[in-house]
Design a protein around this motif. Sequence first.
Motif, PDB file in Angstrom:
ATOM      1  N   THR A 162       0.842  -1.194   0.000  1.00 57.72           N
ATOM      2  CA  THR A 162       0.000   0.000   0.000  1.00 57.72           C
ATOM      3  C   THR A 162       0.879   1.247   0.000  1.00 57.72           C
ATOM      4  O   THR A 162       2.105   1.162  -0.021  1.00 57.72           O
ATOM      5  N   SER A 163       0.239   2.403   0.043  1.00 58.61           N
ATOM      6  CA  SER A 163       0.986   3.662  -0.006  1.00 58.61           C
ATOM      7  C   SER A 163       1.723   3.938   1.298  1.00 58.61           C
ATOM      8  O   SER A 163       2.558   4.845   1.354  1.00 58.61           O
ATOM      9  N   THR A 164       1.423   3.194   2.342  1.00 62.13           N
ATOM     10  CA  THR A 164       2.121   3.353   3.617  1.00 62.13           C
ATOM     11  C   THR A 164       2.644   1.997   4.077  1.00 62.13           C
ATOM     12  O   THR A 164       2.078   0.952   3.754  1.00 62.13           O
ATOM     13  N   ALA A 165       3.737   2.027   4.842  1.00 61.54           N
ATOM     14  CA  ALA A 165       4.281   0.787   5.408  1.00 61.54           C
ATOM     15  C   ALA A 165       3.333   0.275   6.486  1.00 61.54           C
ATOM     16  O   ALA A 165       2.709   1.062   7.197  1.00 61.54           O
ATOM     17  N   GLU A 166       3.203  -1.061   6.593  1.00 58.81           N
ATOM     18  CA  GLU A 166       2.276  -1.650   7.562  1.00 58.81           C
ATOM     19  C   GLU A 166       2.948  -2.805   8.307  1.00 58.81           C
ATOM     20  O   GLU A 166       3.665  -3.619   7.708  1.00 58.81           O
ATOM     21  N   TYR A 167       2.700  -2.873   9.622  1.00 56.16           N
ATOM     22  CA  TYR A 167       3.245  -3.961  10.427  1.00 56.16           C
ATOM     23  C   TYR A 167       2.461  -5.246  10.170  1.00 56.16           C
ATOM     24  O   TYR A 167       1.233  -5.231  10.063  1.00 56.16           O
TER      25      TYR A 167
END
Length: 406
Positions: free
Chosen positions: A340-345
């Motif tokens: 996605t457009s942001t990093a995710e844990y």
Amino acid sequence: MKHEELVNMNMKDLKARLKEIGTQAQTAEGEALDALTTEAEDINGILQDIQNRANITRLAAQAGDNAGEGTPGEKGDDVKNKKREERGQSLKDGKTVQFNAKVAFGSVQNALSVTQAVTPKHTASDVKETFNDVSSLVDRVRAIPLNGGETYQRGYVKSYGDGAGSTAESADYSATEPTFGYVTMEKQKITAYTEEPEEMVKLPNADYDSVVEGSVTRAIRKYMNRQIMIGDGTSGKFKGIFHNPTKAADQVIDPAKDLSMKAITDETLDDIIYGYGGDEEVEDVAVLILNKKDLKAFAKLKDKQGRKFYTIVNHGNTGTIDGVPYVINSACKAVTDAQTSTAEYCMAYGPLSNYEMPIFSDIDARKSTDYKFKQGQIAYRADIFAGGAVAAYNGFIRVKRPEAGK
């Protein structure tokens, strides 16, 4: 004990074994605790099967007892006469009784034509539950009972100091002061509420009411499971494992230690295991928390000969990957999902005792028929005061899926 041994035991011995497991679980850790959990779940399943068979036998016996014609007469042994006597005595005692609608309104049946005859319907005596939607994570982190408390502060060591060295005669000693940190856990009020029409409790056979009543407690446990992972740490909220405070001084887990992964490979498990802990040892009591999709990716990975690369043992919500314990939690994103457009844990690895969850009250569950008496609604509510945070410096290593394009 193995399943084959357990199924040959009677109910008394099974319950005794279950009690023994409960005692052993107080001190067990890691794989030993996983084994005890699996055996306890197996025993519970066997006990349920025994109870189900007993219920079927009882129902069959009742059907046989009621099959005869009995003795006619007002005081005879006929089943109908006995029911009349019981209803009559209940009325004398001022109790509520129920009459068969077919007897009370027999004329309705007489008015039906042959083509309108109603075929009998049969209803199951229980409610078939759906898939489990509550992770066992909430039961495996370290819960600390603190009834009536407001906050809980945990101190932890960040570093033992590394300044020892040689010193010239009469010179100052080398300074090796340890560094400490603190994390404060505030209580959060977690609530659940639901309503059902009073007709629900009058449905035949199955206890729908108990399912609705139990759902409020289940909803609270589900919410707490998610907060352990993604609690945002705002005032009065859980501080989740994936939470990163704005101030570096408040960060119990150093974000610089996070691992970045785009896919599950034959090196993933090694990267996580050897990336966690200090420089002098490999930790052996840690658990991997992950999404079911990523567990599937581990299971599907094959070597050059087409054999499964990882050996996975499933026990419902928990299991092992090449002997490494895991627990599924849907609050984790999946490495295998699209970026996605942001990093995710996506994953976390570490001893679950490194997450502490102070419990400031018991779960208070209540049922009320008064709130919406006029509408005939039954209300259920449940609440608990609890908090939570990682309580050891770098107590978990986290796996992050990078943002798209990186």
